[in-house]
Scaffold this motif. Structure first.
Motif, short mmCIF file in Angstrom:
data_model
loop_
_atom_site.label_atom_id
_atom_site.label_comp_id
_atom_site.label_asym_id
_atom_site.label_seq_id
_atom_site.Cartn_x
_atom_site.Cartn_y
_atom_site.Cartn_z
N ASP A 62 0.76 -1.26 0.08
CA ASP A 62 -0.17 -0.15 0.08
C ASP A 62 0.31 1.41 0.25
OD1 ASP A 62 -2.88 0.83 0.44
OD2 ASP A 62 -2.10 1.58 2.29
N ARG A 63 1.54 0.72 0.78
CA ARG A 63 3.13 2.63 1.23
C ARG A 63 4.13 2.47 0.03
NH1 ARG A 63 1.74 0.91 5.55
NH2 ARG A 63 1.46 3.17 7.48
N ALA A 64 3.88 1.55 -0.77
CA ALA A 64 4.72 1.69 -1.83
C ALA A 64 4.15 2.17 -3.59
CB ALA A 64 5.25 0.33 -2.87
N ALA A 65 2.49 1.53 -3.44
CA ALA A 65 2.09 1.70 -4.51
C ALA A 65 1.50 3.81 -4.04
CB ALA A 65 0.60 0.91 -3.94
N LYS A 66 1.38 4.14 -3.24
CA LYS A 66 1.24 5.60 -2.54
C LYS A 66 2.66 6.08 -2.69
CE LYS A 66 -2.59 5.08 0.43
NZ LYS A 66 -2.39 4.47 2.02
N ALA A 67 3.25 5.95 -2.47
CA ALA A 67 4.38 6.91 -3.03
C ALA A 67 5.03 6.14 -4.75
CB ALA A 67 6.07 6.16 -2.57
N ARG A 68 4.96 5.74 -5.28
CA ARG A 68 5.42 5.76 -6.44
C ARG A 68 4.05 6.42 -7.39
NH1 ARG A 68 6.84 2.11 -10.63
NH2 ARG A 68 8.21 1.02 -9.14
N GLY A 69 3.13 6.61 -6.68
CA GLY A 69 2.11 7.75 -7.49
C GLY A 69 1.58 6.97 -8.75
N PHE A 85 6.89 -16.22 -14.05
CA PHE A 85 7.46 -15.31 -14.18
C PHE A 85 7.90 -13.41 -13.60
CE2 PHE A 85 6.88 -18.10 -17.95
CZ PHE A 85 8.13 -17.44 -17.95
N VAL A 86 8.52 -12.29 -13.12
CA VAL A 86 8.28 -11.73 -12.51
C VAL A 86 8.02 -10.23 -13.36
CG1 VAL A 86 8.37 -12.23 -10.17
CG2 VAL A 86 9.90 -11.34 -11.34
N THR A 87 7.83 -9.25 -12.98
CA THR A 87 7.49 -7.80 -13.34
C THR A 87 8.94 -6.81 -12.85
OG1 THR A 87 5.85 -6.76 -11.96
CG2 THR A 87 5.61 -7.86 -14.38
N ARG A 88 9.16 -6.11 -13.51
CA ARG A 88 10.18 -4.90 -13.14
C ARG A 88 9.81 -4.58 -11.77
NH1 ARG A 88 13.77 -1.67 -16.49
NH2 ARG A 88 13.73 -3.01 -17.28
N ASP A 89 8.20 -4.07 -11.72
CA ASP A 89 7.97 -4.12 -10.14
C ASP A 89 7.56 -5.07 -9.00
OD1 ASP A 89 7.95 -1.13 -10.70
OD2 ASP A 89 6.13 -1.40 -11.67
N GLU A 90 7.56 -6.44 -9.37
CA GLU A 90 7.31 -7.13 -8.37
C GLU A 90 8.23 -7.78 -8.59
OE1 GLU A 90 2.86 -9.80 -10.35
OE2 GLU A 90 5.01 -10.26 -11.04
N PHE A 91 9.95 -7.98 -8.97
CA PHE A 91 10.89 -8.17 -8.33
C PHE A 91 11.30 -7.26 -8.05
CE2 PHE A 91 15.85 -7.77 -10.22
CZ PHE A 91 15.93 -9.14 -9.08
N SER A 92 11.44 -5.68 -7.84
CA SER A 92 12.07 -4.62 -7.35
C SER A 92 11.28 -5.52 -5.56
CB SER A 92 11.49 -3.41 -7.88
OG SER A 92 11.83 -2.87 -9.10
N THR A 116 9.90 3.02 -5.24
CA THR A 116 9.10 3.90 -5.01
C THR A 116 10.03 5.09 -6.30
OG1 THR A 116 11.63 5.16 -3.67
CG2 THR A 116 10.11 3.72 -3.07
N GLY A 117 10.36 4.89 -7.26
CA GLY A 117 10.48 6.14 -8.27
C GLY A 117 11.26 6.84 -7.29
N ASP A 118 12.56 6.25 -7.69
CA ASP A 118 13.57 7.14 -7.18
C ASP A 118 12.68 8.33 -6.02
OD1 ASP A 118 15.58 6.32 -8.19
OD2 ASP A 118 15.14 7.56 -10.29
N THR A 119 11.78 7.87 -5.00
CA THR A 119 11.48 8.77 -4.13
C THR A 119 11.63 8.75 -2.76
OG1 THR A 119 9.87 8.02 -3.46
CG2 THR A 119 9.29 9.61 -5.39
N MET A 120 12.43 7.71 -2.47
CA MET A 120 13.37 7.33 -1.42
C MET A 120 11.80 7.17 0.14
SD MET A 120 16.08 5.42 -2.35
CE MET A 120 16.91 5.12 -1.17
N ASP A 121 10.42 6.83 -0.16
CA ASP A 121 9.75 7.27 0.64
C ASP A 121 10.05 6.73 2.08
OD1 ASP A 121 7.06 6.26 1.80
OD2 ASP A 121 6.28 8.39 0.51
N PRO A 122 10.04 7.86 3.10
CA PRO A 122 10.26 7.01 4.33
C PRO A 122 9.42 5.78 4.78
CG PRO A 122 9.83 9.12 4.87
CD PRO A 122 9.83 9.02 3.33
#
Length: 153
Positions: A62-69, A85-92, A116-122
């Motif tokens: 939930d937090r990752a989805a919100k941080a990514r936007g 198989f995995v997607t890039r996001d699942e693997f990340s 997080t798409g480089d946001t480094m969300d705490p």
């Protein structure tokens, strides 16, 4: 990417169907796919451990989805031909947990940036570290079976 190339342990691979069901629930709440995630977790690790795993993983997703936007890419949890198989996001996400569970900070930071798409969300970091602390490497693969009921006279 094939799941076998990801270098994950059995516990981490077991998180993949839960991850997919949670992401499905965030994308299409009316499907209530979160129920499958909890059921799978309880079947895989027993109710006590499995439900704790599912709850902690949902907080992270939930937090990752919100941080990514933007929506995280994932495969259909009900498609048998996509299970390996995995997607890039699942693997990340799984890679982030893999490194956090092993206290490999530099590699975990790289994975957090991808999640997080480089946001480094705490909040994502906090949820990931909380998960890693609660479910470290070496966790039993399955919860012990409950002892059978016996009639005591």
């Amino acid at each position: 990417m094939p799941l076998t190339f990801c270098g994950l342990d059995d516990f981490e691979e077991g998180l993949l169907p839960l991850l997919r069901h949670f992401l499905t629930s965030l994308k299409a709440p009316e499907r209530q796919s979160w129920q499958y995630a909890y059921k799978i977790a309880a079947e895989r690790w027993g109710e006590v451990l499995g439900l704790r795993v599912a709850q902690a993983l949902f907080k992270l997703i939930d937090r990752a989805a919100k941080a990514r936007g933007e929506p995280l890419e994932f495969l259909d949890p009900l498609a048998p031909d996509e299970r390996g198989f995995v997607t890039r996001d699942e693997f990340s996400i799984l890679r982030m947990l893999h490194h956090m569970r092993r206290d490999e900070t530099p590699m975990a930071r790289e994975a957090v940036a991808l999640v997080t798409g480089d946001t480094m969300d705490p909040e994502v970091i906090r949820a990931g570290l909380s998960f890693a602390h609660r479910f470290p490497v070496g966790l039993p693969q399955r919860a012990a079976a409950p002892s059978p009921l016996r009639l005591v006279e």
